[in-house]
Design an enzyme around this catalytic site. Sequence first.
Site, PDB file in Angstrom:
ATOM      1  N   LYS A  13       0.347   2.443  -8.977  1.00 60.70           N
ATOM      2  CA  LYS A  13      -1.132   2.442  -8.890  1.00 60.70           C
ATOM      3  C   LYS A  13      -1.976   3.811  -8.553  1.00 60.70           C
ATOM      4  CE  LYS A  13      -1.595   2.913  -4.080  1.00 60.70           C
ATOM      5  NZ  LYS A  13      -2.277   3.783  -3.576  1.00 60.70           N
ATOM      6  N   GLY A  98       6.007   8.769  -1.402  1.00 56.42           N
ATOM      7  CA  GLY A  98       4.810   9.434  -0.445  1.00 56.42           C
ATOM      8  C   GLY A  98       3.794   9.895  -1.329  1.00 56.42           C
ATOM      9  N   GLY A  99       3.568   9.616  -2.409  1.00 53.90           N
ATOM     10  CA  GLY A  99       2.606  10.327  -3.183  1.00 53.90           C
ATOM     11  C   GLY A  99       1.098   9.499  -3.353  1.00 53.90           C
ATOM     12  N   GLY A 100       1.044   8.385  -2.642  1.00 56.92           N
ATOM     13  CA  GLY A 100      -0.051   7.586  -2.735  1.00 56.92           C
ATOM     14  C   GLY A 100      -0.189   6.788  -4.132  1.00 56.92           C
ATOM     15  N   GLY A 103       4.655   3.487  -5.101  1.00 57.87           N
ATOM     16  CA  GLY A 103       5.961   3.208  -5.524  1.00 57.87           C
ATOM     17  C   GLY A 103       6.772   2.292  -4.828  1.00 57.87           C
ATOM     18  N   SER A 105       5.606  -0.002  -2.333  1.00 57.85           N
ATOM     19  CA  SER A 105       4.957  -1.251  -2.524  1.00 57.85           C
ATOM     20  C   SER A 105       5.055  -2.051  -3.745  1.00 57.85           C
ATOM     21  CB  SER A 105       3.313  -1.243  -2.331  1.00 57.85           C
ATOM     22  OG  SER A 105       3.268  -0.352  -1.217  1.00 57.85           O
ATOM     23  N   SER A 106       5.069  -1.118  -4.962  1.00 52.80           N
ATOM     24  CA  SER A 106       5.146  -1.762  -6.124  1.00 52.80           C
ATOM     25  C   SER A 106       6.624  -2.245  -6.463  1.00 52.80           C
ATOM     26  CB  SER A 106       4.955  -0.773  -7.269  1.00 52.80           C
ATOM     27  OG  SER A 106       5.153  -1.275  -8.502  1.00 52.80           O
ATOM     28  N   ASP A 138      -0.355  -2.563   0.454  1.00 45.64           N
ATOM     29  CA  ASP A 138      -0.642  -2.402  -0.779  1.00 45.64           C
ATOM     30  C   ASP A 138       0.286  -3.371  -2.051  1.00 45.64           C
ATOM     31  OD1 ASP A 138      -2.138  -0.185  -0.478  1.00 45.64           O
ATOM     32  OD2 ASP A 138      -0.859   1.174  -1.255  1.00 45.64           O
TER      33      ASP A 138
END
Length: 283
Positions: A13, A98-100, A103, A105-106, A138
Amino acid sequence: MSGQTLTLPSPAKLNLMLHILGRRDDGYHELQTLFQFLDYGDELTFAVRDDGVIKLHTEFEGVPHDSNLIVKAAKKLQEQSGCKLGIDIWIDKILPMGGGIGGGSSNAATTLLGLNHLWQLGWDHDRLAALGLTLGADVPVFVRGHAAFAEGVGEKLTPEYPEEPWYVVLVPQVSVSTAEIFSDPLLTRNTPPIKVRPVPKGNSRNDCLPVVARRYPEVRNALNLLGKFTEAKLTGTGSCVFGGFPSKAEADKVSALLTETLTGFVAKGSNVSMLHRKLQNLL
Ligand SMILES: C[C@@](CO)(OP(=O)(O)O)[C@H](O)COP(=O)(O)OP(=O)(O)OC[C@H]1O[C@@H](n2ccc(N)nc2=O)[C@H](O)[C@@H]1O
Ligand SMILES: Nc1ncnc2c1ncn2[C@@H]1O[C@H](COP(=O)(O)OP(=O)(O)O)[C@@H](O)[C@H]1O
């Protein structure tokens, strides 16, 4: 049913904007953010077992088996549904952690929807999203699968229909701690709420950006480089930086120039998650 397999996508996202309205008594921050999916992500494969065991076969560096959001999601669903079946899981992981870009959460949402299907639980999205929220703020948007304006800590979702450009996403090689950014004294925490929908143009700011850019030179560098071609933005609390382009050809051209020195990828924005498109085809 034992042995039945299913392979499902787990998209990334972007936060197209992110405003911080205030801090709640429990320390969490009230947000307004606009989520859109990318047609780019991990792929999870599930195989049903009849002995109740939940096993993730792919190892993650730095994430123990039982702390993995995939395993946590599967265990919670099993507990709360009373299902006696188990699951073997493999993941082809391409999303940076940890890239925002959401991943973890998805992956949790793909697990919830995949197991709901394979274990034939018949849970609706409301129930799965409520369980998902206990795993991370998220997760609900990934469960629902539609681009959305999110409020609260991200749990109050209203479907939105932003443009679906091609994005160049740059992945600075640093992991940004969400907790660290939200505890920074310099963070803007008093943005007035947006009260009209859809989100009016000119509200594309991410309130986390100044703090993240100040703390992480790698993120600053990515913003500066992409900013030479288009408006460069931060997703979530970073570290990923993105910018939209009207065509794949233009995004590819800019990406080719920037990825000589930085890591990144090109992906299409999508208001319907590729996970939900695949599940729709299964039914
Ligand atoms: C801000 C967003 C936007 O998408 O960032 P990204 O994680 O995607 O970068 C998310 O809502 C992140 O939600 P989530 O992923 O659940 O946050 P966590 O990592 O659990 O949060 C770590 C810590 O950050 C702080 N935190 C987090 C979210 C929030 N709305 N207010 C907070 O104050 C809390 O101290 C929390 O303990
Ligand atoms: N399946 C998973 N995929 C990615 N990260 C996971 C997973 N399970 C647990 N984590 C942990 O969650 C953290 C945040 O992951 P992720 O969702 O990828 O980042 P972000 O929230 O910044 O988008 C990771 O740094 C990792 O420690």
